[in-house]
Every structure is written in C-alpha cells, then in structure tokens.
Design an enzyme around this catalytic site. Structure first.
Site, PDB file in Angstrom:
ATOM      1  N   HIS A   1      96.749 -11.032  50.203  1.00 14.04           N
ATOM      2  CA  HIS A   1      96.196 -11.889  49.655  1.00 14.04           C
ATOM      3  C   HIS A   1      97.065 -13.203  49.155  1.00 14.04           C
ATOM      4  O   HIS A   1      98.311 -12.969  48.043  1.00 14.04           O
ATOM      5  CB  HIS A   1      96.390 -10.448  48.202  1.00 14.04           C
ATOM      6  CG  HIS A   1      95.578 -11.110  47.040  1.00 14.04           C
ATOM      7  ND1 HIS A   1      95.657 -10.882  46.220  1.00 14.04           N
ATOM      8  CD2 HIS A   1      93.728 -11.420  47.564  1.00 14.04           C
ATOM      9  CE1 HIS A   1      94.337 -11.555  45.358  1.00 14.04           C
ATOM     10  NE2 HIS A   1      93.729 -11.800  46.046  1.00 14.04           N
TER      11      HIS A   1
ATOM     12  N   HIS B   1      93.289 -20.188  42.814  1.00 11.78           N
ATOM     13  CA  HIS B   1      92.267 -19.601  42.446  1.00 11.78           C
ATOM     14  C   HIS B   1      90.934 -19.523  41.565  1.00 11.78           C
ATOM     15  O   HIS B   1      90.063 -19.182  41.112  1.00 11.78           O
ATOM     16  CB  HIS B   1      92.952 -17.922  42.284  1.00 11.78           C
ATOM     17  CG  HIS B   1      91.809 -16.824  41.890  1.00 11.78           C
ATOM     18  ND1 HIS B   1      91.546 -16.545  40.481  1.00 11.78           N
ATOM     19  CD2 HIS B   1      91.209 -16.161  42.453  1.00 11.78           C
ATOM     20  CE1 HIS B   1      90.705 -15.517  40.507  1.00 11.78           C
ATOM     21  NE2 HIS B   1      90.501 -14.603  41.780  1.00 11.78           N
TER      22      HIS B   1
END
Length: 255
Positions: free
Chosen positions: A19, A61
C-alpha cells in the site's frame, strides 16, 4: 452472466499489494517506498494518482501537497514544475506515475485515480509505458475509472467503484442478485470491515468467485486479520505492513 476472461494482471495467483509502497518513515508513495517493497520481493504495488494543472500524472494520495510533503497547494492547480519541488517527508520527491510504471517492468501496479484531473494524464502514462497487462485501474468513482479506461488502446484490469461494491455487498447480505453490479469490473477491492464491524463474508467471496471476479481487501496491517482473510478465501491483501504480509505468506508457502 459469463465470467470475463482473466487479465494478465491476475496471472500470479494470490496478490500481496504494498500500500503506497513500504515505508515506516512516512515516505508513502515515494520512489524510495516503492523500491523498498520491491526489495522485499513484492510484485504488486498500490498507488494513487492525481493530475497537475498542465496534465502530468503524479503518484500521490491527497489532492494537496500539504499533508505528506513540505510543499503546499492543490495538485490540480499547480504546474508540474511546482509539484516536483515538493519533498515527501521533506526528503523524497513526488514521483511521476510514468516513473512508477517504467522503473520496474515486471511489477504490477494498482492505480487509484483520485480525481478528474488524473483521468487523461493517467491514461497517457499507461499508454507511454505500454503497461496495460500489468495495471489495474481503480477509483471510488466508477465513472472516473471508465473515463480513464476508455482512453486506452488496450484493456487493463479494473476494480469496483464505491457504488458497485455497495450494491454487491447489500445484495450478498440480503440474498439478492449481485452479478449485475460486477459487470464492468475484474476485481472487488474493498474494506473487510466498516469501523469495527466486519462486513465481508464468505458468501460475498463465494459469489464473487462464481462470477469470475477476484476479491482484494484493504488495508490490512495485523497478522491475525491477514490469516483470517486468507482462510476465508480472498485473492489479495493490500497492506501498509508489507513485511508482516510477506511473513504470513511465507509461513503458508504462498510467497
């Protein structure tokens, strides 16, 4: 419904996804974090993408630079010349998505298209690197995912948006038809619980498999939860703790 043909993205079996790479130092979505995951042996990376004001896809992100870098401002409102000056954790530059796709040609990359600004730049980065066979395009918005995929010259793997996943979850819980919600996608990439309440059941996993779809679960960082999900039959786990996930898979002969 006839299951869709398997995409090459899934041809390695169980998918351990790092991740935003692997970093214990707050360097998420940096080339250093991606390299650390690759050095651990990971061949699946998860990242996020935005587009700059001048149409450059970056692996980041948040919509702004403020949280993860020493820069400020909304990425979609800044030129790449400004974004590239920012440093993640004050150390690492914000990567071009094209560099993430091109640096490790044997690595598969899950790309979450976070905003409309990323649609065209993400598609262009995939096209320039010819990474179609090792990319999964995801987005909370099914429309944003489809707009990205529609600009590609060859198919990529695709993941369910929030509305598609919600329809599938509710249908599975109520015993209703769920296959229509999976028509446009290859994989459900979903949380296994909401808050403290688990929502993913073995029934959901079975229904997805019967439809020829994979199930990847995010973001799982505890060993016992990884073990439980693997026992339940999921096809992939997204984790910040790539080190623990590797240990779990090694202990099961799945690495």
């Amino acid at each position: 419904m006839t299951p869709r043909p398997a995409h090459p993205y899934f041809d390695t079996g169980f998918a351990p996804l790092a991740h935003r790479g692997f970093s214990r130092d707050g360097l998420e979505n940096s080339m250093a974090a991606f390299q650390a995951a690759v050095d651990l042996g990971f061949r699946y990376l998860e990242t996020d993408a935005h587009g700059t004001a001048d149409g450059v896809a970056v692996a980041l992100h948040d919509e702004s630079l403020d949280r993860t870098t020493d820069g400020e401002g909304v990425v979609a409102e800044l030129a790449w010349s400004r974004v590239k000056e920012a440093r993640i954790g004050g150390v690492e530059p914000v990567p071009l998505l094209e560099d993430v796709l091109g640096t490790w040609p044997d690595v598969r990359v899950n790309i979450d298209v976070k905003a409309v600004s990323g649609i065209v730049p993400v598609a262009e980065a995939i096209e320039r690197t010819g990474a179609h066979d090792r990319v999964c395009v995801a987005s909370f918005s099914a429309e944003r995912r489809e707009a990205t995929v529609d600009r590609l010259s060859r198919p990529v793997a695709t993941s369910a948006g929030t509305s598609e996943a919600a329809r599938f979850f509710v249908g599975g819980l109520l015993g209703l038809g769920t296959l229509r919600s999976l028509r446009e996608i290859d994989v459900l990439q979903i949380p296994w619980r909401v808050g403290m309440m688990p929502v993913l059941t073995q029934r959901h996993i079975r229904l997805a498999h019967e439809a020829g779809r994979s199930v990847h679960v995010w973001t799982v960082n505890k060993r016992e939860e990884m073990e439980s999900l693997i026992d339940a039959g999921v096809d992939g786990i997204v984790s910040d703790r790539a080190d623990i996930l590797r240990e779990v898979l090694e202990s099961r002969g799945m690495w």
